[in-house]
Structure formats: structure tokens, C-alpha cells
Design a protein around this motif. Structure first.
Motif, PDB file in Angstrom:
ATOM      1  N   GLU A 112      -9.540  -0.494   9.555  1.00 42.26           N
ATOM      2  CA  GLU A 112      -8.876   0.057  10.743  1.00 42.26           C
ATOM      3  C   GLU A 112      -7.376  -0.258  10.748  1.00 42.26           C
ATOM      4  OE1 GLU A 112     -11.060  -1.674  13.931  1.00 42.26           O
ATOM      5  OE2 GLU A 112     -12.713  -0.214  13.829  1.00 42.26           O
ATOM      6  N   LYS A 113      -7.000  -1.428  10.223  1.00 43.73           N
ATOM      7  CA  LYS A 113      -5.597  -1.853  10.251  1.00 43.73           C
ATOM      8  C   LYS A 113      -4.772  -1.248   9.116  1.00 43.73           C
ATOM      9  CE  LYS A 113      -6.388  -6.386  12.414  1.00 43.73           C
ATOM     10  NZ  LYS A 113      -6.287  -7.866  12.217  1.00 43.73           N
ATOM     11  N   LEU A 114      -5.346  -1.204   7.931  1.00 43.66           N
ATOM     12  CA  LEU A 114      -4.600  -0.756   6.757  1.00 43.66           C
ATOM     13  C   LEU A 114      -4.621   0.762   6.654  1.00 43.66           C
ATOM     14  CD1 LEU A 114      -5.924  -3.471   4.274  1.00 43.66           C
ATOM     15  CD2 LEU A 114      -3.685  -3.397   5.391  1.00 43.66           C
ATOM     16  N   GLU A 115      -3.512   1.349   6.253  1.00 41.50           N
ATOM     17  CA  GLU A 115      -3.366   2.803   6.267  1.00 41.50           C
ATOM     18  C   GLU A 115      -3.843   3.461   4.972  1.00 41.50           C
ATOM     19  OE1 GLU A 115       0.625   3.813   7.283  1.00 41.50           O
ATOM     20  OE2 GLU A 115       0.633   2.611   9.129  1.00 41.50           O
ATOM     21  N   GLU A 156       0.786  -1.233   0.000  1.00 40.83           N
ATOM     22  CA  GLU A 156       0.000   0.000   0.000  1.00 40.83           C
ATOM     23  C   GLU A 156       0.820   1.286   0.000  1.00 40.83           C
ATOM     24  OE1 GLU A 156      -2.582   0.091   3.375  1.00 40.83           O
ATOM     25  OE2 GLU A 156      -0.964  -0.020   4.838  1.00 40.83           O
ATOM     26  N   HIS A 157       2.082   1.243   0.409  1.00 39.24           N
ATOM     27  CA  HIS A 157       2.898   2.464   0.427  1.00 39.24           C
ATOM     28  C   HIS A 157       3.619   2.704  -0.903  1.00 39.24           C
ATOM     29  CE1 HIS A 157       2.223   3.352   4.650  1.00 39.24           C
ATOM     30  NE2 HIS A 157       2.389   2.068   4.907  1.00 39.24           N
ATOM     31  N   GLU A 158       3.534   1.714  -1.821  1.00 40.93           N
ATOM     32  CA  GLU A 158       4.206   1.865  -3.112  1.00 40.93           C
ATOM     33  C   GLU A 158       3.235   1.855  -4.284  1.00 40.93           C
ATOM     34  OE1 GLU A 158       7.614  -0.887  -3.415  1.00 40.93           O
ATOM     35  OE2 GLU A 158       7.202  -1.337  -1.310  1.00 40.93           O
ATOM     36  N   TYR A 159       2.025   1.335  -4.070  1.00 38.71           N
ATOM     37  CA  TYR A 159       1.058   1.213  -5.149  1.00 38.71           C
ATOM     38  C   TYR A 159      -0.310   1.706  -4.685  1.00 38.71           C
ATOM     39  CZ  TYR A 159       4.653  -2.081  -6.737  1.00 38.71           C
ATOM     40  OH  TYR A 159       5.845  -2.660  -7.101  1.00 38.71           O
TER      41      TYR A 159
END
Length: 458
Positions: free
Chosen positions: A272-275, A252-255
Motif C-alpha cells: 500500500e505504501k510503495l508505488e 523504486e523510481h530509478e530501478y
């Protein structure tokens, strides 16, 4: 080697099949008599019916003099307790457990020697699969990407396509095309038949080419076999289970990541867990949902639910609706060959990936890394050369002077973190990390002997 396998499911059964063919003494424990009967009908192994964590069952299985216990039942708790019992009561030398739940894996103190469960090796299928998918995303167009020597060397499988500069030419032309890059083609599979490549071997369209190179040179070599796919940006993950969650967290931080999950409560947990991941409630086989999310503008659709049918159908639907590439997780390894290559670009089995990790710890003769290839038919191995010219069958010898078994090739050697692609005159030194490709994994015992000093296998 005397090995006890706890669990006769897909992983345990496949592992027993792999190891029984290598003259090991195998005992399989499971509570399901039907599973055990099926295994005994196929393999010459011993089976014990019972609860895998019970001391009496482990004693009956021969835990008192076993060399290794591999716990791969469907229960994390049974696997953990069985390893502890094997340690406390039977002093089993090596204990390997498959643990899936992040609730356990995230608490390192649980597995700290002397304080928690005495487990020598933890295998997490979800993490293995996540790493596998990440590498495929990192190298667009690759069918498989494997790390060796701490990531300094990679073995890559790629399907040759029209437009690749090397198509229709001899392998020897690689040196002219990319003179500043060293690489070696370890094997070519043409219509599911293995070819041992030579300089005059012609590369044809649809060949599955396995090549080895330093990590930094992988893309340049891939570009010789096919037009390189554009870098991926938009990814849709179908399935919010353990694998889906880990994969989204990893990407999720790159795509730009979207995740589709059918369970509304699980959607709330994931949100809730994923940013940065966009969590969508719905079915991955819902055509209207895929249309709303512009599936035709997605670079990768990756189906990782627990249901093979959902994974296959949603992947085929996404592909027909315009998704760039589809990757499908299939729990039944027998279906992988049936699905891959049509509308599904890449199909993979978590069981096969897990078995590769397990084999790393079972192999002998200084074998440090094992990857199962071609649905278990072939293997890639990393082994360390030890001894001297008198005690070793390989140290002090050039590659052309080593009596390699038929169908086995040395692809690369890593010496003091320097990557050296194999050639006939390269001399093996003690401490070298040697990467080999085995077209037929049944040759593994002969390879183990090459990397063993002063030990005879019976």
C-alpha cells in the motif's frame, strides 16, 4: 568533555569505547547491569544502572554539569523524554537522540524548538544506512562512498582488480593516465595493513584503495583501479522493516525493485505504501522463491532483515544462484570482517555508520563532518580552518609546512565551492573546508588542535 551516554547496547558501547580513548569523561546509563559490567571491565568509565529517562537517574549520572547527552537506548520514547528532561531540569547544552520510527521523524513539529521535544540533533540509523546503500549503488564496484563539503567532494574505497590500468604501476602514473582530472590517494590497505601512499607506491591486485576527488570525477578514477561494473537495473531487497521500506522507497523510481518480506501483514502494508516496488511474501532463504524471481538476472541482492543469520545465509544463497552483487547488513559488527570479501561482496554495520554520525557532533576544533572507516580503525574528517597566520596552526601555511600527525593526510580543500585536490604548495586560507584521512583515529585529538584557535585541550 563530560558526556553522558544513555544505552549500553552496541551503539552506546561502541561510542563509549571511541570516546573514552580520547580522554573524555564518560558516564553510561543502562537498566541492564550485565551490559554495564562488561563495559566497565573494558573501559575506564563511570556507569549508572537505572531508567535512562528518570530525572533522579540523570541527576545521579551528572547531568547538571554535563556538556552533552547522547540518548541511544533501544526506545525512541525513552531517548526523546530523556533529552527533554535534560533540557528542562538540567539545561544540558547539547542533546542528541537516536530516533528510528518514521511516525516521529515525519512530524517535524514534534522536534521544533520551543514547541516539541528539545533535541539538538536527531540521528536516524535507518536513514544513514539507506544513504550508505544508495551511494554504493550509484557507484558500482565501490566498497564505501562518503560525501564531504555538501557532496562536492567524495572519498571512495575500491578494491583493485585485474584489468585496472593502474594495477602494477606507480601511483605517479595516475597523472599521465587521466591528465585532466585531479585526485589524491589518501591510503592503501594491503592485507589489512595501512600504507601511506607515495608517488612510487605500486598498486597491487586486492589493494583496498581510498581516494578523494570531486564528485564528477569519481567514476574516471575508479576505472583506473578496476573494470567498472555495468550500471545496475534490477534490485532485490530482503527484509521489509524500516530500512527495507526506506531503501525501496528511495530506489523504486530509478530501478526495478522487488522486496521480499516474511510477514504477510507487513507485506500488505508495504504494498500500500510503495508505488512501484513489487512486494513478495516469503523467506529470502527460500531457494525456489529466488529461482522463480530469476535471481540469476538480478544486479544487486541486498539483505537488510533484523536477523544476521538470515541476511548472511540469504546473501550466500543468492550469490551462488547467480546474483550479480550481494550486500549484507550485519548488526554484530564483529562479523563484518568475517563475512565480507567471500561470497558476500559488501557487509556493513548500521552501528558503525551511526557512530560516524554521532562523532560529527562530538568532535571539537571546527570539525564539521566525521566518517568512521575500516570498522572504526580509521576516520575521515572535514574541518574548517579559522583564524589568521598568528592565531592558527594551519592558516597561511602550505600543506608541506603543516605539522600533520603521523598517518594523517590532507586529501582536498574546498574554497568557495571550488574543489582543490591537496598538493604540497597549496596554502590554507581561513574559511577553507579541509578533508583529512586518519589511518589511526587515535590521532584525532592532535588534528582537532590544528583547527582550534585560542583553546587548549587538557
Amino acid at each position: 568533555m563530560k558526556i553522558i551516554i544513555l544505552g549500553a547496547g552496541q551503539v552506546g558501547g561502541s561510542l563509549a569505547e571511541n570516546l573514552a580513548g580520547e580522554e573524555n569523561d564518560i558516564t553510561v546509563v543502562d537498566s541492564d547491569p550485565n551490559r554495564l559490567r562488561d563495559l566497565q571491565n573494558k573501559l575506564e568509565i563511570r556507569t549508572i544502572q537505572g531508567k535512562a529517562s528518570y530525572p533522579s537517574v540523570l541527576r545521579q549520572a551528572g547531568c547538571e554539569d554535563a556538556d552533552m547527552l547522547i540518548a541511544v537506548t533501544s526506545s525512541d520514547e525513552v531517548n526523546m523524554v530523556a533529552c527533554q528532561v535534560a533540557h528542562s531540569l538540567f539545561n544540558t547544552p547539547t542533546k542528541i537522540a537516536r530516533v528510528r520510527s518514521a511516525a516521529y521523524l515525519s512530524r517535524k513539529g514534534i522536534f521544533q524548538p520551543g514547541r516539541g521535544f528539545d533535541i539538538d540533533v536527531l540521528i536516524s540509523p535507518e536513514q544513514v544506512v539507506t544513504n550508505h546503500i544508495r551511494r554504493l549503488i550509484e557507484y558500482p564496484g565501490a566498497l564505501q562512498v562518503l560525501d564531504f563539503a555538501g557532496g562536492l567532494v567524495q572519498l571512495v574505497a575500491v578494491k583493485a582488480h585485474y584489468g585496472g590500468p593502474l594495477i602494477g604501476q606507480e601511483l605517479a602514473a595516475l597523472r599521465k593516465h587521466i591528465p585532466n582530472i585531479q585526485t589524491r590517494v589518501a591510503a592503501i590497505y594491503r592485507q589489512n595493513q595501512a600504507l601511506i601512499p607515495k608517488g612510487d607506491t605500486l598498486v597491487q591486485v586486492d589493494d583496498e584503495v581510498f581516494f578523494i576527488a570531486a564528485r564528477k570525477d569519481i567514476r574516471a578514477v575508479m576505472s583506473e583501479m578496476r573494470k567498472i561494473d555495468h550500471s545496475y537495473k534490477r534490485i532485490v531487497i530482503a527484509g521489509g522493516g524500516n530500512i527495507g521500506e526506506r531503501l525501496a522507497e528511495s530506489l523504486e523510481h530509478e530501478y526495478q525493485v522487488k522486496l521480499i518480506e516474511n510477514n504477510p501483514q507487513r507485506c500488505i502494508e508495504l504494498a500500500e505504501k510503495l508505488e512501484r516496488t513489487v512486494v513478495l511474501h516469503g523467506s529470502a532463504t527460500d531457494k525456489s522463491l529466488l529461482q522463480e524471481e530469476s535471481i540469476d538476472d538480478v544486479d544487486i541482492f541486498c539483505a537488510v532483515t533484523n536477523d544476521d543469520e538470515v541476511n548472511i545465509m540469504s546473501s550466500m544463497l543468492a550469490k551462488r544462484m547467480g546474483a550479480g552483487k550481494v550486500m549484507t547488513l550485519i548488526n554484530n559488527a564483529a562479523y563484518v570482517d568475517l563475512v565480507q570479501g567471500g561470497e558476500v561482496d559488501i557487509a556493513f554495520s548500521p552501528q558503525q555508520a551511526t557512530i560516524g554520525s554521532l562523532l560529527t557532533h562530538v568532535r571539537r576544533g571546527q570539525v564539521k563532518n566525521v566518517h568512521s572507516l575500516r570498522r572504526g580503525v580509521a576516520e575521515a574528517i572535514e574541518a574548517v580552518a579559522i583564524g589568521d597566520e598568528k592565531s592558527s596552526k594551519i592558516v597561511g601555511r602550505s600543506i608541506e609546512a603543516i605539522a600533520l600527525p603521523e598517518g594523517v593526510t590532507i586529501g582536498a580543500v574546498v574554497r568557495d565551492k571550488e574543489v582543490m585536490i591537496a598538493h604540497h604548495k597549496l596554502v590554507i586560507q581561513t574559511g577553507d573546508q579541509v578533508i583529512l584521512f586518519l589511518v589511526d583515529k587515535r590521532k584525532v585529538r592532535e588534528v582537532e588542535k590544528l583547527f582550534t584557535v585560542g583553546i587548549t585541550f587538557i
